[in-house]
Write a protein that holds these residues in place. Structure first.
Motif, PDB file in Angstrom:
ATOM      1  N   GLU A 162       6.134   3.719   9.556  1.00 20.60           N
ATOM      2  CA  GLU A 162       6.101   4.861   8.330  1.00 20.60           C
ATOM      3  C   GLU A 162       6.352   3.205   7.623  1.00 20.60           C
ATOM      4  O   GLU A 162       6.058   3.268   6.356  1.00 20.60           O
ATOM      5  N   TRP A 163       7.302   2.383   7.785  1.00 21.42           N
ATOM      6  CA  TRP A 163       7.340   1.142   6.582  1.00 21.42           C
ATOM      7  C   TRP A 163       6.096   0.584   6.875  1.00 21.42           C
ATOM      8  O   TRP A 163       5.614   0.388   5.510  1.00 21.42           O
ATOM      9  N   ALA A 164       5.196   0.345   7.471  1.00 21.14           N
ATOM     10  CA  ALA A 164       4.044  -0.322   7.813  1.00 21.14           C
ATOM     11  C   ALA A 164       2.961   0.596   6.576  1.00 21.14           C
ATOM     12  O   ALA A 164       2.479   0.126   6.212  1.00 21.14           O
ATOM     13  N   VAL A 165       3.187   1.772   6.822  1.00 15.24           N
ATOM     14  CA  VAL A 165       1.821   2.527   6.146  1.00 15.24           C
ATOM     15  C   VAL A 165       2.665   2.100   5.168  1.00 15.24           C
ATOM     16  O   VAL A 165       1.303   2.016   3.907  1.00 15.24           O
ATOM     17  N   ASN A 166       3.620   2.341   4.394  1.00 15.40           N
ATOM     18  CA  ASN A 166       3.918   1.952   2.818  1.00 15.40           C
ATOM     19  C   ASN A 166       3.817   0.772   2.439  1.00 15.40           C
ATOM     20  O   ASN A 166       3.651   0.812   1.668  1.00 15.40           O
ATOM     21  N   LYS A 167       3.922   0.115   3.083  1.00 17.08           N
ATOM     22  CA  LYS A 167       3.212  -1.433   2.711  1.00 17.08           C
ATOM     23  C   LYS A 167       2.266  -1.514   2.591  1.00 17.08           C
ATOM     24  O   LYS A 167       1.173  -2.951   2.795  1.00 17.08           O
ATOM     25  N   GLY A 168       1.092  -0.543   3.069  1.00 19.28           N
ATOM     26  CA  GLY A 168       0.058  -0.606   2.531  1.00 19.28           C
ATOM     27  C   GLY A 168      -1.135  -1.253   3.920  1.00 19.28           C
ATOM     28  O   GLY A 168      -1.919  -1.248   3.916  1.00 19.28           O
ATOM     29  N   CYS A 169      -0.960  -0.799   5.398  1.00 19.21           N
ATOM     30  CA  CYS A 169      -1.106  -1.052   6.275  1.00 19.21           C
ATOM     31  C   CYS A 169      -1.892   0.146   7.028  1.00 19.21           C
ATOM     32  O   CYS A 169      -1.110   1.118   7.545  1.00 19.21           O
ATOM     33  N   THR A 170      -2.940   0.537   5.920  1.00 17.55           N
ATOM     34  CA  THR A 170      -3.572   1.031   6.641  1.00 17.55           C
ATOM     35  C   THR A 170      -5.208   1.669   7.202  1.00 17.55           C
ATOM     36  O   THR A 170      -5.553   2.711   8.323  1.00 17.55           O
ATOM     37  N   PHE A 171      -5.251   0.547   7.657  1.00 18.32           N
ATOM     38  CA  PHE A 171      -6.874   0.106   7.808  1.00 18.32           C
ATOM     39  C   PHE A 171      -6.993  -1.134   8.978  1.00 18.32           C
ATOM     40  O   PHE A 171      -7.803  -2.046   9.054  1.00 18.32           O
ATOM     41  N   ASP A 172      -5.132  -1.086   9.486  1.00 19.30           N
ATOM     42  CA  ASP A 172      -5.096  -2.300  10.698  1.00 19.30           C
ATOM     43  C   ASP A 172      -6.053  -2.301  11.685  1.00 19.30           C
ATOM     44  O   ASP A 172      -6.200  -3.182  13.073  1.00 19.30           O
ATOM     45  N   GLY A 173      -6.794  -1.528  12.155  1.00 16.79           N
ATOM     46  CA  GLY A 173      -7.551  -0.801  13.045  1.00 16.79           C
ATOM     47  C   GLY A 173      -9.040  -2.459  13.255  1.00 16.79           C
ATOM     48  O   GLY A 173      -9.901  -2.566  14.197  1.00 16.79           O
ATOM     49  N   TRP A 174      -9.247  -2.142  11.985  1.00  9.23           N
ATOM     50  CA  TRP A 174     -10.447  -3.238  11.964  1.00  9.23           C
ATOM     51  C   TRP A 174      -9.639  -4.652  11.127  1.00  9.23           C
ATOM     52  O   TRP A 174      -8.410  -4.742  10.589  1.00  9.23           O
ATOM     53  N   SER A 175     -10.434  -5.814  12.640  1.00  3.98           N
ATOM     54  CA  SER A 175      -9.526  -6.787  11.616  1.00  3.98           C
ATOM     55  C   SER A 175      -9.720  -7.864  10.278  1.00  3.98           C
ATOM     56  O   SER A 175      -8.834  -7.736  10.144  1.00  3.98           O
ATOM     57  N   GLU A 176     -10.708  -6.835   9.846  1.00  8.04           N
ATOM     58  CA  GLU A 176     -10.672  -8.136   8.325  1.00  8.04           C
ATOM     59  C   GLU A 176      -9.614  -7.151   7.464  1.00  8.04           C
ATOM     60  O   GLU A 176      -8.978  -7.494   6.283  1.00  8.04           O
ATOM     61  N   HIS A 177      -8.728  -5.958   8.190  1.00  4.95           N
ATOM     62  CA  HIS A 177      -8.284  -4.889   6.936  1.00  4.95           C
ATOM     63  C   HIS A 177      -6.936  -5.273   8.013  1.00  4.95           C
ATOM     64  O   HIS A 177      -5.656  -4.873   7.481  1.00  4.95           O
ATOM     65  N   LEU A 178      -6.262  -6.472   8.879  1.00  4.36           N
ATOM     66  CA  LEU A 178      -5.497  -6.243  10.131  1.00  4.36           C
ATOM     67  C   LEU A 178      -4.306  -6.768   8.821  1.00  4.36           C
ATOM     68  O   LEU A 178      -3.896  -8.649   8.758  1.00  4.36           O
ATOM     69  N   LYS A 179      -3.273  -6.482   8.493  1.00  3.70           N
ATOM     70  CA  LYS A 179      -1.837  -7.443   7.970  1.00  3.70           C
ATOM     71  C   LYS A 179      -1.242  -7.163   8.781  1.00  3.70           C
ATOM     72  O   LYS A 179      -0.053  -7.200   8.960  1.00  3.70           O
ATOM     73  N   PHE A 180      -0.818  -8.636   9.517  1.00 10.45           N
ATOM     74  CA  PHE A 180      -0.494  -9.039  10.653  1.00 10.45           C
ATOM     75  C   PHE A 180       1.308  -9.905  10.493  1.00 10.45           C
ATOM     76  O   PHE A 180       2.276  -9.589  10.655  1.00 10.45           O
ATOM     77  N   GLN A 181       1.332 -10.083   8.926  1.00 14.31           N
ATOM     78  CA  GLN A 181       2.234 -10.746   9.033  1.00 14.31           C
ATOM     79  C   GLN A 181       3.110  -9.749   7.728  1.00 14.31           C
ATOM     80  O   GLN A 181       4.033  -9.601   8.554  1.00 14.31           O
ATOM     81  N   THR A 182       2.097  -8.645   7.230  1.00 17.61           N
ATOM     82  CA  THR A 182       3.999  -7.426   6.958  1.00 17.61           C
ATOM     83  C   THR A 182       3.907  -7.198   8.059  1.00 17.61           C
ATOM     84  O   THR A 182       5.391  -6.189   7.813  1.00 17.61           O
ATOM     85  N   TRP A 183       2.885  -6.494   9.525  1.00 17.86           N
ATOM     86  CA  TRP A 183       3.482  -6.230  10.299  1.00 17.86           C
ATOM     87  C   TRP A 183       4.818  -6.508  11.234  1.00 17.86           C
ATOM     88  O   TRP A 183       6.306  -6.083  11.663  1.00 17.86           O
ATOM     89  N   MET A 184       4.889  -8.039  10.981  1.00 11.57           N
ATOM     90  CA  MET A 184       6.323  -9.237  11.136  1.00 11.57           C
ATOM     91  C   MET A 184       7.339  -9.053  10.632  1.00 11.57           C
ATOM     92  O   MET A 184       8.392  -8.957  11.138  1.00 11.57           O
ATOM     93  N   GLN A 185       6.644  -8.529   9.581  1.00  7.86           N
ATOM     94  CA  GLN A 185       8.081  -8.669   7.885  1.00  7.86           C
ATOM     95  C   GLN A 185       8.536  -7.230   8.509  1.00  7.86           C
ATOM     96  O   GLN A 185      10.535  -7.448   8.908  1.00  7.86           O
ATOM     97  N   GLY A 186       8.146  -6.207   8.626  1.00  2.73           N
ATOM     98  CA  GLY A 186       9.080  -5.076   9.263  1.00  2.73           C
ATOM     99  C   GLY A 186       9.804  -5.263  10.584  1.00  2.73           C
ATOM    100  O   GLY A 186      10.696  -4.524  10.291  1.00  2.73           O
ATOM    101  N   ILE A 187       9.007  -5.908  11.752  1.00  2.00           N
ATOM    102  CA  ILE A 187       9.576  -6.297  12.717  1.00  2.00           C
ATOM    103  C   ILE A 187      10.663  -6.833  12.838  1.00  2.00           C
ATOM    104  O   ILE A 187      11.824  -5.921  13.153  1.00  2.00           O
ATOM    105  N   GLU A 188      11.176  -7.626  11.732  1.00  2.00           N
ATOM    106  CA  GLU A 188      12.432  -8.239  11.250  1.00  2.00           C
ATOM    107  C   GLU A 188      13.541  -7.527  10.756  1.00  2.00           C
ATOM    108  O   GLU A 188      13.653  -7.580  11.300  1.00  2.00           O
ATOM    109  N   GLU A 189      12.471  -6.812   9.911  1.00  2.00           N
ATOM    110  CA  GLU A 189      13.509  -6.032   8.825  1.00  2.00           C
ATOM    111  C   GLU A 189      13.718  -4.999   9.517  1.00  2.00           C
ATOM    112  O   GLU A 189      15.051  -4.170   9.164  1.00  2.00           O
ATOM    113  N   LEU A 190      13.704  -3.705   9.937  1.00  2.00           N
ATOM    114  CA  LEU A 190      13.128  -2.855  10.725  1.00  2.00           C
ATOM    115  C   LEU A 190      14.464  -3.674  12.057  1.00  2.00           C
ATOM    116  O   LEU A 190      15.360  -2.893  12.683  1.00  2.00           O
ATOM    117  N   GLY A 191      14.772  -5.078  12.508  1.00  2.00           N
ATOM    118  CA  GLY A 191      15.555  -4.662  14.313  1.00  2.00           C
ATOM    119  C   GLY A 191      15.104  -4.669  14.862  1.00  2.00           C
ATOM    120  O   GLY A 191      15.405  -4.381  16.495  1.00  2.00           O
TER     121      GLY A 191
END
Length: 452
Positions: free
Chosen positions: A352-381
């Motif tokens: 839910e956090w990632a979607v709210n941050k714009g991670c919506t088409f991450d199955g396509w490599s050109e749209h993958l926001k990996f650093q955003t995912w890692m930010q969410g992983i860190e923020e949510l522990g």
């Protein structure tokens, strides 16, 4: 959620929902009615109790829901619904063709393959029905290609007769037939030549691993001789381009196995050169292994991202011939895939956090926001390594133990132990492996190789 095959189940579900509305049933009561059907999973009816170390202590069914949800299975695949009058878009789609499903399930037992486990038992579609569906589909859609799809189309017992019949029916129409998912040990070059009369394309094969030891670990069931024999037949038949699929990061893999990938690729290239092929091109594709639920490797941890990158770089340094194209998958995407493949409901907040941050088409490599995912992983522990890289204990409760694909956990464990011991399991068409699917969910349905 509907687990399994929904063609027959969806109309029944809709009927129950409609009756619930007519009788003013509450949402919860309607959901409880639905759980009486095989394949209906309602997550809110299951409580997860965790231990201090984060592993699962207990999965508890409540409100009368079944303790284990069994997948829905279509036993008579020949009678299963098939859309011959599907909507044809004006724009070109990814699968811009008729997808003719010749069979469902697989008997090979590759230990990394989730589809090969969860789509059991094997069920072939009657060849006469396939031909009828193909003709009707072409008439109603205007498509110019039919893809005969399954997990391993070359294993369909009626493949030759059905292919010949289809080619005869469409010989004057310009309609092409394609055969994806061909195995090295079931490849027939005469069939490939037949389908290429209309539309020429390259051929792809999947040795998966570079050494016989590792192919036996994953129970692939093919040999280097299969690869070279097939490559020779392909080159002699006129092809000059072959693509080989491999995986890196497989359980027990060593750098000797990576050298095997290089060796296999170079041998195919050398073979083509010896046969006098011009413009020869060999593509070696290396994807990163992702352990999946409901497979014998569900307990195995994924290699770290650093290790996977090192292996990719190692192969790239070895495959430098200009006639070889080396492709590999994004390690970042494979890491996220492993997290969610082996994760549990505690990852819902991250999604839910990632979607709210714009991670919506991450199955396509050109749209993958990996650093955003890692930010969410860190923020949510979220402990990403706990899910992706940890070796699960064989006696721990897994997040999907309350969901059954029909193959028993005991069988998966037995296959895992055989993998570690480098012991293979034969195709279950030859000998039943007692996986638990048959006869509880249905027995295999296999036709003879004829159409008329």
């Amino acid at each position: 959620f509907v687990l399994g095959e929904a063609e027959e189940l969806l109309p029944v579900m809709l009927g129950i929902i409609n009756e619930g509305k007519k009788n003013s049933l509450s949402r919860k009561d309607t959901l409880l009615q639905l759980t009486k059907l095989d394949g209906i999973y309602v997550p809110e009816f299951y409580n997860f109790i965790y231990k201090e170390d984060g592993t699962i202590q207990k999965i508890e069914a409540i409100a009368g829901a079944p303790a284990v949800v069994k997948k829905a299975v279509i036993k008579d695949f020949s009678k299963a619904y098939f859309p011959t009058d599907c909507i044809v878009p004006y724009t070109e789609a990814v699968h811009d063709r008729i997808m003719l499903e010749v069979m469902r399930g697989c008997t090979r037992g590759c230990r990394f393959c989730q589809a090969g486990m969860i789509y059991r038992p094997l069920r072939e579609r009657d060849p006469k029905i396939l031909v009828s569906q193909a003709i009707e589909s072409i008439e109603k859609t205007g498509y110019e290609e039919i893809s005969m799809v399954s997990l391993s189309t070359g294993d369909y017992s009626c493949i030759k007769g059905t292919l010949e019949e289809l080619m005869e029916k469409f010989k004057d129409t310009g309609v092409g037939i394609s055969l994806p998912s061909l195995r090295l040990d079931s490849f027939d070059v005469s069939m490939a030549e037949e389908v290429q009369k209309v539309r020429k394309s390259g051929l792809t094969f999947a040795p998966e691993a570079g050494t016989q030891r590792l192919r036996d670990v994953i129970n692939k069931g093919v040999t280097e001789d299969d690869l070279l024999r097939t490559a020779e037949a392909v080159f002699r038949a006129g092809w000059s381009s072959i693509k080989l699929y491999f995986m890196i990061g497989l359980p027990t893999e060593t750098y000797e196995d990576l050298d095997g990938i290089v060796d296999c690729t170079m041998k195919v290239l050398k073979l083509g050169s010896q046969l006098g092929k011009r413009g020869i091109k060999v593509t070696a594709s290396a994807s990163s292994f992702v352990p999946k639920p409901h497979t014998p490797f569900q307990w195995v941890g994924q290699d770290s991202m650093e290790t996977l990158r090192e292996k990719q770089e190692y192969l790239r340094s070895k495959l430098k011939d200009r006639r070889i194209k080396f492709q590999y998958h994004d390690v970042d995407a494979s890491f996220l895939e492993a997290i969610f493949a082996r994760g549990d409901r505690r990852l819902a907040d991250l999604l839910e956090w990632a979607v709210n941050k714009g991670c919506t088409f991450d199955g396509w490599s050109e749209h993958l926001k990996f650093q955003t995912w890692m930010q969410g992983i860190e923020e949510l522990g979220v402990d990403s390594e706990f899910y992706a890289n940890r070796v699960f204990a064989t006696n721990e409760i897994l997040p999907w133990d309350h969901l059954s694909c029909g193959v028993t956990k005991d069988y998966m464990l037995q296959e895992y132990e055989k993998a570690v011991a480098v012991v293979t399991t034969v195709d279950c068409r030859e000998s039943c492996g007692q996986c638990g699917v048959c006869p509880e969910l249905g027995n295999p349905v296999i036709f003879k190789d004829k159409v008329n």
